[in-house]
Design a protein around this motif. Structure first.
Motif, PDB file in Angstrom:
ATOM      1  N   ALA A 217       0.828  -1.205   0.000  1.00 15.31           N
ATOM      2  CA  ALA A 217       0.000   0.000   0.000  1.00 15.31           C
ATOM      3  C   ALA A 217       0.865   1.259   0.000  1.00 15.31           C
ATOM      4  O   ALA A 217       0.507   2.277  -0.607  1.00 15.31           O
ATOM      5  N   GLN A 218       2.017   1.184   0.661  1.00 13.27           N
ATOM      6  CA  GLN A 218       2.912   2.338   0.723  1.00 13.27           C
ATOM      7  C   GLN A 218       3.534   2.634  -0.640  1.00 13.27           C
ATOM      8  O   GLN A 218       3.859   3.786  -0.940  1.00 13.27           O
ATOM      9  N   ALA A 219       3.688   1.627  -1.465  1.00 14.70           N
ATOM     10  CA  ALA A 219       4.283   1.827  -2.786  1.00 14.70           C
ATOM     11  C   ALA A 219       3.298   2.469  -3.760  1.00 14.70           C
ATOM     12  O   ALA A 219       3.704   2.883  -4.849  1.00 14.70           O
ATOM     13  N   VAL A 220       2.018   2.548  -3.373  1.00 13.56           N
ATOM     14  CA  VAL A 220       0.991   3.021  -4.307  1.00 13.56           C
ATOM     15  C   VAL A 220       0.229   4.241  -3.785  1.00 13.56           C
ATOM     16  O   VAL A 220       0.118   5.254  -4.482  1.00 13.56           O
ATOM     17  N   LEU A 221      -0.300   4.141  -2.562  1.00 14.15           N
ATOM     18  CA  LEU A 221      -1.232   5.168  -2.086  1.00 14.15           C
ATOM     19  C   LEU A 221      -0.637   6.576  -2.018  1.00 14.15           C
ATOM     20  O   LEU A 221      -1.300   7.536  -2.448  1.00 14.15           O
TER      21      LEU A 221
END
Length: 530
Positions: A133-137
């Motif tokens: 999620a950290q790589a996208v959001l």
């Protein structure tokens, strides 16, 4: 130990009742999954949008553009493993597939340790998937960078990025746990929708990037972007972590076989289909990213991965829309991995093979799902994140460790299968699927495929567990972090052995007959394969 369960030859044909057949599992899990939902479970676990976006920057940073070739190499090896699994899935369509297959091939002692390693590996994989999620959001909206504020460094390798990844990951785990306990139909619907969005996203993304090339495909013949020193072989092997991390979990269709209609026919196909489609789509995704990146040498591709390529080449609006597809894939991936882990715990618990098995082996009469096991997997993944909240190497270390454990568990199936083939102690039981056709089989190619699969798994496991500082210790000065993978696996096995011997499980576990969804026709009535 029930020695009658050690080899397939000692068991009666599946679906045939004899006086020697053990009492079968009572059907508690609800069969609510069709063919596409079964495929979606495996494809969501692999989830090329999630995992390629997670590790593209790491793979490129370690090996440069030539790291692309790790993808077809790992795909070829895992396809061999998937072929072996497809044979087993047709014959033993049962929850906790890895544990069940290993136990029936090598005995319940080997099977128990295989299942134990698989459970821990799956919990860690849930944690690693949630980190995605950290790589996208933050790329979609800077407000998702809660720790340190919108202007903080969102890279998972940075202190603010690592801490924010834990926060977002825990929030995601709450959502997936709720969906998981609602019921198999809700889980199947969520993963199916997620897979459809992911497939559309991959197609659109690949086409768009291929129409924006900055260089030709010959770039993969060079290690452009590699910033290391010394020989390239070590860097190339390290960069294979990306491909190894992506192409696991295709066995999830086997984990959900008791909840799938016509599992003997459906599951082998969906295992292979999930891996093949992921392999082709992932290769195109990696290649298109390398071709479209505005620069391979300024450090942005290694630091930002494909998220940077999207926003840099497509602009903020279109790039963020495609990142939304990736976010859906992250959710579906985390959900699928958590479901798979919950079924593994349930399968072992209903045989009394785990602590608190009376609770872990329960299925809710209302939802038809093992609610407690879903909560345990979600909570365990959250704990794995929280205890590493201040480790900047949490992403790379968790990714490599969890996949190494899954490879070890897979080896606990393929190696006993190879031994059984070589010793000819009992071929896999024959039978027919729900349509009356012969079960999937490798036939005369079985030993060759199985041998190559085992050799690949051994080599890749050693590669993943190798104590590289760039994977396990980004501080480059903490010895126990560098050796953390081997230390963790050693401790996990020691704890498991202590429980196993203290409870004398080697004398108590007796596997039961596999549930089925049809009554097989007489042998003479079996239709010839089309």
């Amino acid at each position: 130990m029930n020695r009658s369960e050690l080899t397939p030859a000692s068991r009666p044909a599946e679906g045939v009742t004899t006086s020697a057949t053990p009492v079968g599992y009572h059907q508690e899990l609800r069969r609510g999954m069709g063919g596409f939902a079964s495929f979606a479970a495996g494809f969501s676990f692999v989830s090329i949008l999630t995992t390629v976006f997670q590790l593209f920057g790491l793979g490129f940073g370690l090996g440069g553009a030539a790291f692309f070739w790790t993808w077809p190499l790992v795909f070829a090896g895992q396809l061999l493993v998937a072929l072996c699994f497809a044979e087993l899935a047709a014959r033993w369509p049962i929850s906790g597939a890895i544990y069940q297959w290993s136990s029936r091939l090598a005995g319940t002692t080997v099977g128990w340790f295989t299942g134990w390693i698989m459970i821990i590996g799956q919990i860690l994989t849930v944690a690693a998937a949630a980190i995605a999620a950290q790589a996208v959001l933050p790329g979609i909206w800077s407000g998702f960078q809660i720790i340190g504020g919108p202007h903080a460094d969102p890279s998972v390798a940075s202190p603010t990025g690592a801490q924010n990844a834990v926060l977002l990951g825990c929030l995601l785990l709450v959502i997936t746990t709720v969906v998981n306990i609602l019921g198999i139909r809700q889980m199947a619907a969520a993963t199916s929708v997620g897979v459809m969005i992911e497939i559309v996203g991959v197609i659109v993304l690949v086409l768009v990037l291929f129409f924006l090339p900055e260089r030709g495909p010959q770039v993969v013949a060079h290690n452009t972007g590699w910033a290391g020193e010394g020989g390239y072989l070590g860097a190339f092997l390290a960069s294979s972590l990306m491909a190894a991390y992506v192409m696991v979990g295709f066995d999830s269709a086997g984990e959900l076989a008791e909840e799938t209609h016509s599992p003997r026919r459906t599951t082998p196909r969906t295992i292979l289909r999930a891996l093949v489609i992921s392999g082709v789509g992932g290769a195109l995704l990696i290649l298109s990213g390398l071709l479209a990146a505005s620069s391979l040498t300024d450090g942005n591709l290694a630091a930002g991965g494909l998220s940077w390529v999207l926003t840099d080449r497509l602009g903020s609006v279109l790039g963020r829309l495609l990142l939304c597809c990736v976010a859906v894939a992250v959710f579906a991936c985390t959900l699928a991995v958590q479901t798979s882990g919950a079924r593994m715990i349930y399968s072992m618990a209903r045989e009394g093979a785990l602590p608190f098995h009376r609770y872990l082996g329960k299925v809710s009469a209302r939802t038809g799902t093992p609610i407690i096991t879903s909560i345990v997997v979600g909570a365990g993944a959250a704990v794995a994140l929280l205890v590493n909240v201040r480790q900047s190497s949490i992403f790379t270390a968790l990714s490599s460790l969890c996949i190494a454990m899954l490879y070890l568990a897979y080896l606990g199936v393929t190696l006993p299968l190879l031994v059984a083939r070589i010793r000819r102690t009992g071929p896999l039981p024959d039978g027919v699927d729900e349509t009356g056709r012969p079960l999937f089989s490798l036939g005369g190619w079985g030993i060759v495929v199985n041998t190559l699969a085992v050799l690949f798994q051994v080599g890749m496991t050693v590669n993943l567990l190798w104590p590289r500082a760039e994977i396990y210790d980004l501080t480059a000065g903490t010895w126990w972090l560098q050796w953390s993978a081997l230390l963790f696996i050693g401790v996990s096995l020691a704890v498991g052995a202590g429980y196993f011997l203290a409870r004398r499980l080697h004398l108590r576990i007796a596997l039961r007959h596999v549930p089925h969804t049809h009554i097989e026709p007489p042998v003479e009535a079996v239709a010839e394969p089309a």
